[in-house]
Design a protein around this motif. Structure first.
Motif, PDB file in Angstrom:
ATOM      1  N   ASN A  16      -7.598   0.916  -5.471  1.00 29.94           N
ATOM      2  CA  ASN A  16      -7.728   2.094  -4.622  1.00 29.94           C
ATOM      3  C   ASN A  16      -7.587   3.369  -5.416  1.00 29.94           C
ATOM      4  O   ASN A  16      -6.660   3.501  -6.229  1.00 29.94           O
ATOM      5  CB  ASN A  16      -6.684   2.055  -3.500  1.00 29.94           C
ATOM      6  CG  ASN A  16      -7.191   1.238  -2.329  1.00 29.94           C
ATOM      7  OD1 ASN A  16      -8.362   1.320  -1.966  1.00 29.94           O
ATOM      8  ND2 ASN A  16      -6.326   0.422  -1.759  1.00 29.94           N
ATOM      9  N   SER A  32       0.338  -5.179   4.972  1.00 32.49           N
ATOM     10  CA  SER A  32       0.868  -4.580   3.745  1.00 32.49           C
ATOM     11  C   SER A  32       2.130  -3.792   4.070  1.00 32.49           C
ATOM     12  O   SER A  32       2.363  -3.391   5.208  1.00 32.49           O
ATOM     13  CB  SER A  32      -0.157  -3.678   3.058  1.00 32.49           C
ATOM     14  OG  SER A  32      -0.481  -2.593   3.881  1.00 32.49           O
ATOM     15  N   TYR A  36      -7.179   2.721  10.184  1.00 31.41           N
ATOM     16  CA  TYR A  36      -8.050   1.713  10.791  1.00 31.41           C
ATOM     17  C   TYR A  36      -7.661   0.288  10.394  1.00 31.41           C
ATOM     18  O   TYR A  36      -8.251  -0.673  10.858  1.00 31.41           O
ATOM     19  CB  TYR A  36      -9.502   1.951  10.340  1.00 31.41           C
ATOM     20  CG  TYR A  36      -9.671   1.893   8.835  1.00 31.41           C
ATOM     21  CD1 TYR A  36     -10.010   0.710   8.202  1.00 31.41           C
ATOM     22  CD2 TYR A  36      -9.437   3.019   8.044  1.00 31.41           C
ATOM     23  CE1 TYR A  36     -10.139   0.653   6.827  1.00 31.41           C
ATOM     24  CE2 TYR A  36      -9.563   2.972   6.672  1.00 31.41           C
ATOM     25  CZ  TYR A  36      -9.909   1.790   6.073  1.00 31.41           C
ATOM     26  OH  TYR A  36     -10.017   1.732   4.712  1.00 31.41           O
ATOM     27  N   CYS A  37      -6.652   0.153   9.526  1.00 28.57           N
ATOM     28  CA  CYS A  37      -6.448  -1.115   8.829  1.00 28.57           C
ATOM     29  C   CYS A  37      -5.437  -2.024   9.514  1.00 28.57           C
ATOM     30  O   CYS A  37      -4.343  -1.579   9.875  1.00 28.57           O
ATOM     31  CB  CYS A  37      -5.970  -0.810   7.410  1.00 28.57           C
ATOM     32  SG  CYS A  37      -5.553  -2.294   6.489  1.00 28.57           S
ATOM     33  N   ARG A  76      -7.329   7.816   4.633  1.00 25.43           N
ATOM     34  CA  ARG A  76      -7.294   7.382   3.233  1.00 25.43           C
ATOM     35  C   ARG A  76      -6.427   8.341   2.436  1.00 25.43           C
ATOM     36  O   ARG A  76      -6.283   9.511   2.766  1.00 25.43           O
ATOM     37  CB  ARG A  76      -8.709   7.348   2.643  1.00 25.43           C
ATOM     38  CG  ARG A  76      -9.649   6.379   3.309  1.00 25.43           C
ATOM     39  CD  ARG A  76      -9.344   4.950   3.053  1.00 25.43           C
ATOM     40  NE  ARG A  76      -9.463   4.574   1.650  1.00 25.43           N
ATOM     41  CZ  ARG A  76      -9.197   3.354   1.174  1.00 25.43           C
ATOM     42  NH1 ARG A  76      -8.773   2.397   2.000  1.00 25.43           N
ATOM     43  NH2 ARG A  76      -9.336   3.079  -0.092  1.00 25.43           N
ATOM     44  N   GLY A 105      -5.864  -7.219  -1.036  1.00 24.14           N
ATOM     45  CA  GLY A 105      -4.656  -6.692  -0.397  1.00 24.14           C
ATOM     46  C   GLY A 105      -4.928  -6.026   0.922  1.00 24.14           C
ATOM     47  O   GLY A 105      -5.928  -6.287   1.571  1.00 24.14           O
ATOM     48  N   GLY A 106      -3.990  -5.090   1.203  1.00 24.26           N
ATOM     49  CA  GLY A 106      -3.098  -4.447   0.271  1.00 24.26           C
ATOM     50  C   GLY A 106      -3.825  -3.656  -0.835  1.00 24.26           C
ATOM     51  O   GLY A 106      -5.021  -3.468  -0.808  1.00 24.26           O
ATOM     52  N   THR A 107      -3.023  -3.235  -1.762  1.00 20.98           N
ATOM     53  CA  THR A 107      -3.545  -2.466  -2.888  1.00 20.98           C
ATOM     54  C   THR A 107      -3.064  -3.098  -4.189  1.00 20.98           C
ATOM     55  O   THR A 107      -2.029  -2.695  -4.731  1.00 20.98           O
ATOM     56  CB  THR A 107      -3.077  -0.992  -2.801  1.00 20.98           C
ATOM     57  OG1 THR A 107      -3.526  -0.441  -1.563  1.00 20.98           O
ATOM     58  CG2 THR A 107      -3.633  -0.150  -3.933  1.00 20.98           C
ATOM     59  N   ARG A 151       0.397   3.970   1.494  1.00 22.35           N
ATOM     60  CA  ARG A 151       0.433   4.445   2.878  1.00 22.35           C
ATOM     61  C   ARG A 151      -0.615   3.673   3.660  1.00 22.35           C
ATOM     62  O   ARG A 151      -1.607   3.238   3.107  1.00 22.35           O
ATOM     63  CB  ARG A 151       0.083   5.937   2.888  1.00 22.35           C
ATOM     64  CG  ARG A 151       0.343   6.630   4.193  1.00 22.35           C
ATOM     65  CD  ARG A 151      -0.068   8.089   4.116  1.00 22.35           C
ATOM     66  NE  ARG A 151      -1.523   8.227   4.129  1.00 22.35           N
ATOM     67  CZ  ARG A 151      -2.168   9.351   3.790  1.00 22.35           C
ATOM     68  NH1 ARG A 151      -1.493  10.401   3.363  1.00 22.35           N
ATOM     69  NH2 ARG A 151      -3.487   9.417   3.862  1.00 22.35           N
ATOM     70  N   LYS A 152      -0.356   3.487   4.937  1.00 20.67           N
ATOM     71  CA  LYS A 152      -1.275   2.690   5.753  1.00 20.67           C
ATOM     72  C   LYS A 152      -2.473   3.542   6.204  1.00 20.67           C
ATOM     73  O   LYS A 152      -2.288   4.644   6.730  1.00 20.67           O
ATOM     74  CB  LYS A 152      -0.479   2.218   6.972  1.00 20.67           C
ATOM     75  CG  LYS A 152      -0.933   0.963   7.601  1.00 20.67           C
ATOM     76  CD  LYS A 152      -0.598  -0.282   6.828  1.00 20.67           C
ATOM     77  CE  LYS A 152      -1.527  -1.387   7.310  1.00 20.67           C
ATOM     78  NZ  LYS A 152      -1.753  -2.433   6.357  1.00 20.67           N
ATOM     79  N   CYS A 153      -3.680   3.042   6.030  1.00 20.11           N
ATOM     80  CA  CYS A 153      -4.862   3.737   6.544  1.00 20.11           C
ATOM     81  C   CYS A 153      -4.929   3.530   8.063  1.00 20.11           C
ATOM     82  O   CYS A 153      -4.480   2.515   8.577  1.00 20.11           O
ATOM     83  CB  CYS A 153      -6.125   3.198   5.891  1.00 20.11           C
ATOM     84  SG  CYS A 153      -6.088   3.313   4.096  1.00 20.11           S
ATOM     85  N   CYS A 190       0.877  -1.178   0.000  1.00 22.07           N
ATOM     86  CA  CYS A 190       0.000   0.000   0.000  1.00 22.07           C
ATOM     87  C   CYS A 190       0.911   1.223   0.000  1.00 22.07           C
ATOM     88  O   CYS A 190       1.990   1.178   0.597  1.00 22.07           O
ATOM     89  CB  CYS A 190      -0.872   0.047   1.251  1.00 22.07           C
ATOM     90  SG  CYS A 190      -2.188  -1.185   1.238  1.00 22.07           S
ATOM     91  N   PHE A 245      -4.846  -5.170   7.953  1.00 16.53           N
ATOM     92  CA  PHE A 245      -4.388  -6.141   6.948  1.00 16.53           C
ATOM     93  C   PHE A 245      -2.885  -5.973   6.759  1.00 16.53           C
ATOM     94  O   PHE A 245      -2.358  -4.873   6.922  1.00 16.53           O
ATOM     95  CB  PHE A 245      -5.071  -5.904   5.599  1.00 16.53           C
ATOM     96  CG  PHE A 245      -6.535  -6.248   5.618  1.00 16.53           C
ATOM     97  CD1 PHE A 245      -6.959  -7.516   5.962  1.00 16.53           C
ATOM     98  CD2 PHE A 245      -7.482  -5.299   5.296  1.00 16.53           C
ATOM     99  CE1 PHE A 245      -8.314  -7.828   5.994  1.00 16.53           C
ATOM    100  CE2 PHE A 245      -8.839  -5.599   5.327  1.00 16.53           C
ATOM    101  CZ  PHE A 245      -9.248  -6.870   5.682  1.00 16.53           C
TER     102      PHE A 245
END
Ligand code: SF4
Length: 382
Positions: A96, A23, A18-19, A133, A61-63, A14-16, A12, A21
């Protein structure tokens, strides 16, 4: 049901906030990842003897849309080399906003992608910024429009609601904005605080409070009402399709305990014939190292017993529109489920949370909002 293939693309930009997962933001690992993935395909193809052709390939993902279209094409080609694929293969690419333009979207389509799932999450810029985001609402709208423009006929969008301070009107404004873009599929999730994420830490420090159960239930009903009134099928607690044909073929495999080969770091797989579930090493380094040493990157595995399979079948079945055939499920697990669960099911019916039609138990919309708690109530009597 045919088996499916899931590939976790662990990158990704950049990391969101709340996430949780897995990546990586270091994109220089992509080429090592892609060659390790090829090795994993070869190993899984020779070790997992599943029946039938794979009819879904889900790049999650990920993205995954960080990959170049040529890289996605190479993944699809490799899958075709190592596995038997159905002719009408559904290839989903999680996409995304902020990572694609019209040209890349067109090239993804040429690379074999048949379905895009776009991480919109909200059409309100303040909400997007709260979630961390990368994109604005306008960029999200553009991706949906461009996807349509290049010819995608199966487009899904993800929406998150239940953001601290969010009113019902604001949630409905997001839904209305998305409906104008006529997505074939919508996944609508209540924001949850995953342990260790920046959002969860901020909550622990008292920076904001989450909606209470009453508001969460009201928001869920408002979303479901708005979408069903617009003609969408509320076919699973969090999922809506514009018609049957747009129900996510891949997701149904998880709900029906079908074999799903999970490849890539942190991916999970399930081999139905053996009741075997496995999960891969979570980090890219461990994943690449295991494959370099000639093994499979499996961090752990378990064989599901009858109790676990029954619990899962009930839990996953009740989250779906058609519900669960208690008589059929009981026969499968050699116990009279209808007799055991009927008193509780009767209470649920009286409370307007479920319907019991002969042996078919299904949750109402109000029941959907409380699905987890309802399943817990039933599990005590299995
Ligand atoms: S883009 Fe998706 S996978 Fe990546 S950090 Fe954000 S929510 Fe997580």
């Amino acid at each position: 049901m045919n088996p499916g293939l899931y590939i976790h693309v662990p990158f990704c930009i950049r990391k969101c906030r709340y996430c949780d997962f897995y990546s990586e933001a270091r994109l220089e690992g992509i080429s090592a990842y892609l060659s390790a993935l090829q090795k994993e395909m070869a190993r899984v193809a020779s070790e997992v003897a599943f029946e039938g052709e794979l009819d879904t390939l889900y790049l999650g993902g990920g993205t995954p849309s960080i990959l170049r279209p040529s890289q996605v094409e190479a993944i699809v080609d490799s899958a075709a080399r190592f596995f038997p694929l159905a002719e009408d293969l559904e290839v989903t690419l999680e996409t995304n906003p902020g990572t694609v333009d019209k040209t890349t979207l067109g090239d993804f389509k040429k690379a074999g992608v048949t379905r895009l799932n776009v991480g919109v999450q909200s059409l309100n810029d303040e909400t997007l910024s709260f979630l961390g985001r990368l994109h604005t609402s306008q960029e999200a709208i553009s991706v949906l429009e461009m996807a349509r423009g290049v010819g995608f006929e199966n487009i899904g969008a993800d929406l998150i609601f239940g953001i601290p301070g969010q009113s019902e009107e604001e949630v409905l404004a997001d839904v209305k904005g998305l409906l104008e873009l006529l997505p074939e599929h919508l996944s609508c999730y209540m924001l949850t605080l995953e342990e260790g994420t920046p959002l969860e830490k901020a909550h622990r420090k008292g920076h904001f409070s989450m909606p209470d159960d009453a508001l969460a239930g009201a928001l869920f009903s408002a979303v479901s009402n708005a979408l069903t009134q617009a003609g969408y099928l509320h076919y699973e607690v969090s999922n809506f399709a514009r018609k049957e044909a747009f129900i996510s073929r891949h997701n149904v495999k998880y709900w029906e305990e079908t074999t799903t080969l999970g490849l890539g770091p942190s991916a999970h797989g399930y081999w139905r014939e053996k009741g075997l579930r496995w999960w891969n090493f979570r980090t890219l380094n461990d994943y690449v190292d295991a494959l370099a040493q000639g093994g499979r990157p499996v961090a752990g595995q378990e064989t599901l017993g009858d109790e676990e399979r029954l619990t899962e079948a009930l839990y996953l079945g009740l989250r779906r529109r058609q519900g669960v055939d208690l008589a059929g499920l009981g026969r499968r697990f050699d116990r009279d489920l209808l007799k055991r669960l009927k008193p509780t099911a009767g209470e649920l019916v009286k409370q307007g949370l479920a319907e019991l039609d002969e042996a078919q138990l299904r949750l109402t919309r109000r029941g959907f909002a409380l699905a987890d708690g309802i399943v817990m109530r039933l599990l005590r009597f299995l």
